[in-house]
Motif scaffolding. Structure first.
Motif, PDB file in Angstrom:
ATOM      1  N   MET A   1       0.894  -1.254  -0.043  1.00  0.00           N
ATOM      2  CA  MET A   1      -0.020  -0.034  -0.021  1.00  0.00           C
ATOM      3  C   MET A   1       0.747   1.363   0.014  1.00  0.00           C
ATOM      4  SD  MET A   1      -2.713   1.689   0.005  1.00  0.00           S
ATOM      5  CE  MET A   1      -4.364   1.243   0.826  1.00  0.00           C
ATOM      6  N   LEU A   2       0.616   2.297  -0.560  1.00  0.00           N
ATOM      7  CA  LEU A   2       1.126   3.649  -0.672  1.00  0.00           C
ATOM      8  C   LEU A   2       0.264   4.461   0.067  1.00  0.00           C
ATOM      9  CD1 LEU A   2       3.096   5.600  -1.834  1.00  0.00           C
ATOM     10  CD2 LEU A   2       1.738   5.615  -3.932  1.00  0.00           C
ATOM     11  N   TYR A   3       0.988   5.051   1.098  1.00  0.00           N
ATOM     12  CA  TYR A   3       0.379   6.098   1.863  1.00  0.00           C
ATOM     13  C   TYR A   3       1.154   7.446   1.665  1.00  0.00           C
ATOM     14  CZ  TYR A   3      -1.056   2.227   4.786  1.00  0.00           C
ATOM     15  OH  TYR A   3      -1.946   0.798   5.237  1.00  0.00           O
ATOM     16  N   VAL A   4       0.370   8.474   1.082  1.00  0.00           N
ATOM     17  CA  VAL A   4       0.924   9.673   0.842  1.00  0.00           C
ATOM     18  C   VAL A   4       0.551  10.503   2.065  1.00  0.00           C
ATOM     19  CG1 VAL A   4       0.865  11.818  -0.554  1.00  0.00           C
ATOM     20  CG2 VAL A   4       0.985   9.545  -1.491  1.00  0.00           C
ATOM     21  N   VAL A   5       1.410  11.038   2.824  1.00  0.00           N
ATOM     22  CA  VAL A   5       1.228  11.852   4.050  1.00  0.00           C
ATOM     23  C   VAL A   5       1.379  13.313   3.943  1.00  0.00           C
ATOM     24  CG1 VAL A   5       1.708  11.882   6.619  1.00  0.00           C
ATOM     25  CG2 VAL A   5       1.787   9.751   5.503  1.00  0.00           C
ATOM     26  N   THR A   6       0.206  13.996   4.134  1.00  0.00           N
ATOM     27  CA  THR A   6       0.460  15.494   3.784  1.00  0.00           C
ATOM     28  C   THR A   6       0.136  16.153   5.203  1.00  0.00           C
ATOM     29  OG1 THR A   6      -2.047  15.784   3.112  1.00  0.00           O
ATOM     30  CG2 THR A   6      -0.386  15.283   1.531  1.00  0.00           C
ATOM     31  N   GLY A   7       0.472  17.542   4.978  1.00  0.00           N
ATOM     32  CA  GLY A   7       0.344  18.149   6.421  1.00  0.00           C
ATOM     33  C   GLY A   7       1.223  19.417   6.373  1.00  0.00           C
ATOM     34  N   PRO A   8       1.101  20.365   7.205  1.00  0.00           N
ATOM     35  CA  PRO A   8       1.904  21.296   7.290  1.00  0.00           C
ATOM     36  C   PRO A   8       3.269  21.081   8.009  1.00  0.00           C
ATOM     37  CG  PRO A   8       0.253  21.627   9.239  1.00  0.00           C
ATOM     38  CD  PRO A   8       0.094  20.295   8.422  1.00  0.00           C
ATOM     39  N   PRO A   9       4.362  21.903   7.626  1.00  0.00           N
ATOM     40  CA  PRO A   9       5.537  21.547   8.324  1.00  0.00           C
ATOM     41  C   PRO A   9       5.481  21.541  10.058  1.00  0.00           C
ATOM     42  CG  PRO A   9       5.793  23.421   6.833  1.00  0.00           C
ATOM     43  CD  PRO A   9       4.073  23.084   6.856  1.00  0.00           C
ATOM     44  N   ALA A  10       5.860  20.692  10.555  1.00  0.00           N
ATOM     45  CA  ALA A  10       5.971  20.541  11.876  1.00  0.00           C
ATOM     46  C   ALA A  10       4.524  19.995  12.233  1.00  0.00           C
ATOM     47  CB  ALA A  10       6.392  21.636  12.704  1.00  0.00           C
ATOM     48  N   GLY A  11       3.731  19.392  11.459  1.00  0.00           N
ATOM     49  CA  GLY A  11       2.626  18.893  11.796  1.00  0.00           C
ATOM     50  C   GLY A  11       2.726  17.629  12.376  1.00  0.00           C
ATOM     51  N   GLY A  12       3.651  16.713  12.173  1.00  0.00           N
ATOM     52  CA  GLY A  12       3.632  15.493  12.883  1.00  0.00           C
ATOM     53  C   GLY A  12       3.609  14.268  11.934  1.00  0.00           C
ATOM     54  N   LYS A  13       3.976  14.650  10.622  1.00  0.00           N
ATOM     55  CA  LYS A  13       3.981  13.865   9.601  1.00  0.00           C
ATOM     56  C   LYS A  13       4.953  12.644   9.718  1.00  0.00           C
ATOM     57  CE  LYS A  13       4.791  16.900   6.359  1.00  0.00           C
ATOM     58  NZ  LYS A  13       4.823  18.209   7.368  1.00  0.00           N
ATOM     59  N   SER A  14       5.877  12.945  10.285  1.00  0.00           N
ATOM     60  CA  SER A  14       7.223  11.838  10.343  1.00  0.00           C
ATOM     61  C   SER A  14       6.655  11.005  11.587  1.00  0.00           C
ATOM     62  CB  SER A  14       8.507  12.643  10.766  1.00  0.00           C
ATOM     63  OG  SER A  14       9.000  13.275   9.627  1.00  0.00           O
ATOM     64  N   THR A  88      -3.151  13.346  -8.605  1.00  0.00           N
ATOM     65  CA  THR A  88      -3.746  12.454  -9.509  1.00  0.00           C
ATOM     66  C   THR A  88      -3.087  11.483  -9.717  1.00  0.00           C
ATOM     67  OG1 THR A  88      -4.738  14.465 -10.820  1.00  0.00           O
ATOM     68  CG2 THR A  88      -4.404  12.434 -12.129  1.00  0.00           C
ATOM     69  N   ARG A  89      -1.692  11.329  -9.873  1.00  0.00           N
ATOM     70  CA  ARG A  89      -0.867  10.599 -10.029  1.00  0.00           C
ATOM     71  C   ARG A  89      -0.770   9.525  -8.909  1.00  0.00           C
ATOM     72  NH1 ARG A  89       5.833  10.053  -9.899  1.00  0.00           N
ATOM     73  NH2 ARG A  89       6.140   7.994 -10.641  1.00  0.00           N
ATOM     74  N   TYR A  90      -0.968   9.899  -7.454  1.00  0.00           N
ATOM     75  CA  TYR A  90      -1.161   9.096  -6.474  1.00  0.00           C
ATOM     76  C   TYR A  90      -2.302   8.361  -6.385  1.00  0.00           C
ATOM     77  CZ  TYR A  90       2.992  11.893  -4.402  1.00  0.00           C
ATOM     78  OH  TYR A  90       4.028  12.245  -4.479  1.00  0.00           O
ATOM     79  N   GLN A  91      -3.428   8.981  -6.933  1.00  0.00           N
ATOM     80  CA  GLN A  91      -4.562   8.347  -6.787  1.00  0.00           C
ATOM     81  C   GLN A  91      -4.945   7.225  -7.975  1.00  0.00           C
ATOM     82  OE1 GLN A  91      -7.161  11.763  -7.555  1.00  0.00           O
ATOM     83  NE2 GLN A  91      -7.647  12.202  -5.275  1.00  0.00           N
ATOM     84  N   ARG A  92      -4.101   7.418  -9.237  1.00  0.00           N
ATOM     85  CA  ARG A  92      -4.096   6.247 -10.098  1.00  0.00           C
ATOM     86  C   ARG A  92      -3.288   5.308  -9.571  1.00  0.00           C
ATOM     87  NH1 ARG A  92      -1.010   8.698 -14.066  1.00  0.00           N
ATOM     88  NH2 ARG A  92      -2.011  11.040 -13.982  1.00  0.00           N
ATOM     89  N   LEU A  93      -2.306   5.599  -8.441  1.00  0.00           N
ATOM     90  CA  LEU A  93      -1.623   4.164  -7.951  1.00  0.00           C
ATOM     91  C   LEU A  93      -2.337   3.679  -6.855  1.00  0.00           C
ATOM     92  CD1 LEU A  93       2.138   6.026  -7.738  1.00  0.00           C
ATOM     93  CD2 LEU A  93       1.368   4.155  -9.372  1.00  0.00           C
ATOM     94  N   GLY A  94      -3.487   4.221  -6.442  1.00  0.00           N
ATOM     95  CA  GLY A  94      -4.126   3.693  -5.311  1.00  0.00           C
ATOM     96  C   GLY A  94      -3.735   3.908  -4.187  1.00  0.00           C
ATOM     97  N   ALA A  95      -3.155   5.071  -3.873  1.00  0.00           N
ATOM     98  CA  ALA A  95      -2.697   5.711  -2.903  1.00  0.00           C
ATOM     99  C   ALA A  95      -3.708   6.092  -1.992  1.00  0.00           C
ATOM    100  CB  ALA A  95      -1.594   6.913  -2.725  1.00  0.00           C
ATOM    101  N   GLN A  96      -3.564   5.809  -0.497  1.00  0.00           N
ATOM    102  CA  GLN A  96      -4.241   6.399   0.539  1.00  0.00           C
ATOM    103  C   GLN A  96      -3.537   7.562   1.021  1.00  0.00           C
ATOM    104  OE1 GLN A  96      -5.265   3.779   3.812  1.00  0.00           O
ATOM    105  NE2 GLN A  96      -5.705   5.614   5.267  1.00  0.00           N
ATOM    106  N   ILE A  97      -4.250   8.830   0.952  1.00  0.00           N
ATOM    107  CA  ILE A  97      -3.678  10.192   1.127  1.00  0.00           C
ATOM    108  C   ILE A  97      -4.139  10.371   2.659  1.00  0.00           C
ATOM    109  CG2 ILE A  97      -3.586  12.582   0.722  1.00  0.00           C
ATOM    110  CD1 ILE A  97      -4.053  11.795  -2.362  1.00  0.00           C
TER     111      ILE A  97
END
Length: 146
Positions: A1-14, A88-97
């Motif tokens: 599974m591909l997880y694309v993790v978004t959010g503001p800087p220092a938001g806790g993504k890591s 769009t690319r991530y969605q085509r790859l079936g990513a969970q955003i």
């Protein structure tokens, strides 16, 4: 599974990724890549422009290779502000955003404590255009009075 993790800087993504990823999973994080490519004493954030450019190219190569293996391992990809083309690319790859956002007040406190004040511009941009995980269209502008 591909997880694309978004959010503001220092938001806790890591931190979100560290709580979920297993040792065999692939984590693509531009900050981690840049640190891996720079010498001792290099800053953890706000990297030198040359190092950032090299790291970005390495990130693209890592993404291209990693997505070939998304049925075998989980891939966690940090992309703070993906454009509509990338989404769009991530969605085509079936990513969970996944959007990680503890709130603007918390983010601004973290930036003040841990990052350069220049990062506040990125925080402002994220909250203005990406809150809620998807890019927001630019506000309508009045036409010029020619």
């Amino acid at each position: 599974m591909l997880y694309v993790v978004t959010g503001p800087p220092a938001g806790g993504k890591s931190s979100w990724i560290e709580a979920r990823a297993k040792a065999r999973d692939i984590v693509i994080d531009l900050d981690r890549i840049t640190r891996a490519l720079t010498g001792p004493g290099a800053p953890q954030w706000n990297h030198d422009p040359i190092a950032s450019r090299v790291a970005l190219r390495a990130r693209y190569a890592a993404i291209d290779e990693a997505v070939k293996h998304r049925d075998e391992v989980d891939i966690y990809l940090i992309h703070t502000m993906p454009s509509s083309t990338w989404r769009t690319r991530y969605q085509r790859l079936g990513a969970q955003i996944v959007t990680v956002d503890p709130g603007e007040h918390v983010v601004r406190e973290r930036v003040a404590a841990m990052r350069s004040s220049a990062m506040n511009r990125v925080v402002t941009r994220w909250y203005r255009h990406y809150r809620g995980g998807a890019p927001r269209p630019a506000a309508a502008q009045a036409s010029r009075d020619w």
